[in-house]
Motif scaffolding. Sequence first.
Motif, short mmCIF file in Angstrom:
data_model
loop_
_atom_site.label_atom_id
_atom_site.label_comp_id
_atom_site.label_asym_id
_atom_site.label_seq_id
_atom_site.Cartn_x
_atom_site.Cartn_y
_atom_site.Cartn_z
N ASP A 25 0.97 -0.92 -0.05
CA ASP A 25 -0.14 -0.14 -0.39
C ASP A 25 1.07 1.51 -0.15
O ASP A 25 1.75 1.65 0.94
N LEU A 26 0.64 2.05 -1.00
CA LEU A 26 1.53 3.28 -1.39
C LEU A 26 1.09 4.24 -1.14
O LEU A 26 2.24 5.77 -0.69
N ARG A 27 -0.11 4.39 -1.14
CA ARG A 27 -1.16 6.02 -0.06
C ARG A 27 -0.02 6.27 0.67
O ARG A 27 -0.45 7.52 0.88
N HIS A 28 0.53 5.86 2.04
CA HIS A 28 0.68 6.89 3.08
C HIS A 28 1.30 7.22 3.48
O HIS A 28 1.95 8.30 4.04
N HIS A 29 2.50 6.15 2.65
CA HIS A 29 3.98 6.71 3.09
C HIS A 29 4.84 7.77 1.47
O HIS A 29 5.78 7.91 2.05
N PHE A 30 4.21 7.82 0.86
CA PHE A 30 5.04 8.50 -0.43
C PHE A 30 3.32 9.56 -1.05
O PHE A 30 2.69 9.04 -1.08
N ARG A 31 5.06 10.43 -0.64
CA ARG A 31 3.98 12.10 -1.65
C ARG A 31 3.13 11.06 -2.95
O ARG A 31 3.72 11.16 -4.40
N ASP A 32 1.59 11.88 -3.28
CA ASP A 32 1.03 11.25 -4.43
C ASP A 32 1.29 12.65 -5.86
O ASP A 32 0.71 13.84 -5.18
N PRO A 33 1.64 12.28 -6.67
CA PRO A 33 1.95 13.41 -7.79
C PRO A 33 0.48 14.08 -8.12
O PRO A 33 0.68 15.22 -8.59
N HIS A 34 -0.14 13.73 -7.00
CA HIS A 34 -2.22 13.77 -8.24
C HIS A 34 -1.41 15.30 -7.56
O HIS A 34 -3.16 15.98 -8.14
N VAL A 35 -1.48 15.73 -6.00
CA VAL A 35 -1.17 17.34 -5.52
C VAL A 35 -0.63 17.68 -5.99
O VAL A 35 -0.98 19.35 -6.41
N SER A 36 -0.26 17.75 -7.58
CA SER A 36 0.71 18.49 -8.54
C SER A 36 -0.35 18.63 -9.32
O SER A 36 0.06 17.97 -9.92
N PRO A 37 -0.35 19.73 -9.42
CA PRO A 37 -1.73 20.44 -10.64
C PRO A 37 -0.49 20.17 -12.16
O PRO A 37 -1.30 18.98 -13.33
#
Length: 127
Positions: A25-37
């Motif tokens: 599960d990579l959701r909680h420990h690695f920054r999501d590129p989705h947050v970068s427009p």
Amino acid sequence: MSALVEILSFGYLHGEPPVADLTLDLRHHFRDPHVSPELRYMTAADEPVRTAVLNTAGIAALVEATATAVAAFAAGPSAGVVTVADGCAGGRHRAPTFAGALAERLRADGFRVAVTHRDMHRPVVQR
């Protein structure tokens, strides 16, 4: 003949994780590129997304640790196919990038590898 490893990337927001020997599960420990427009509507097929994910602290170590775990599964007396599932929120950025990096690493060790990106083609999840 070398062991076969199936790697399945997926997005938790698109359904249950696939059945696997090892699920990450990579959701909680690695920054999501989705947050970068500028990256949100891209996927792991795009170099800027792969660069952002692979340059995230901890990802390279996780690829190595997962490769070690896969080798341990494959060494078992009745190992058969080793299946690894790795998921992030939408399945478009972190999970498919990680899957590709793991596949490359495992191929270098002589494993046969098949990669499937279950959700990378799906639309961006609006959150």
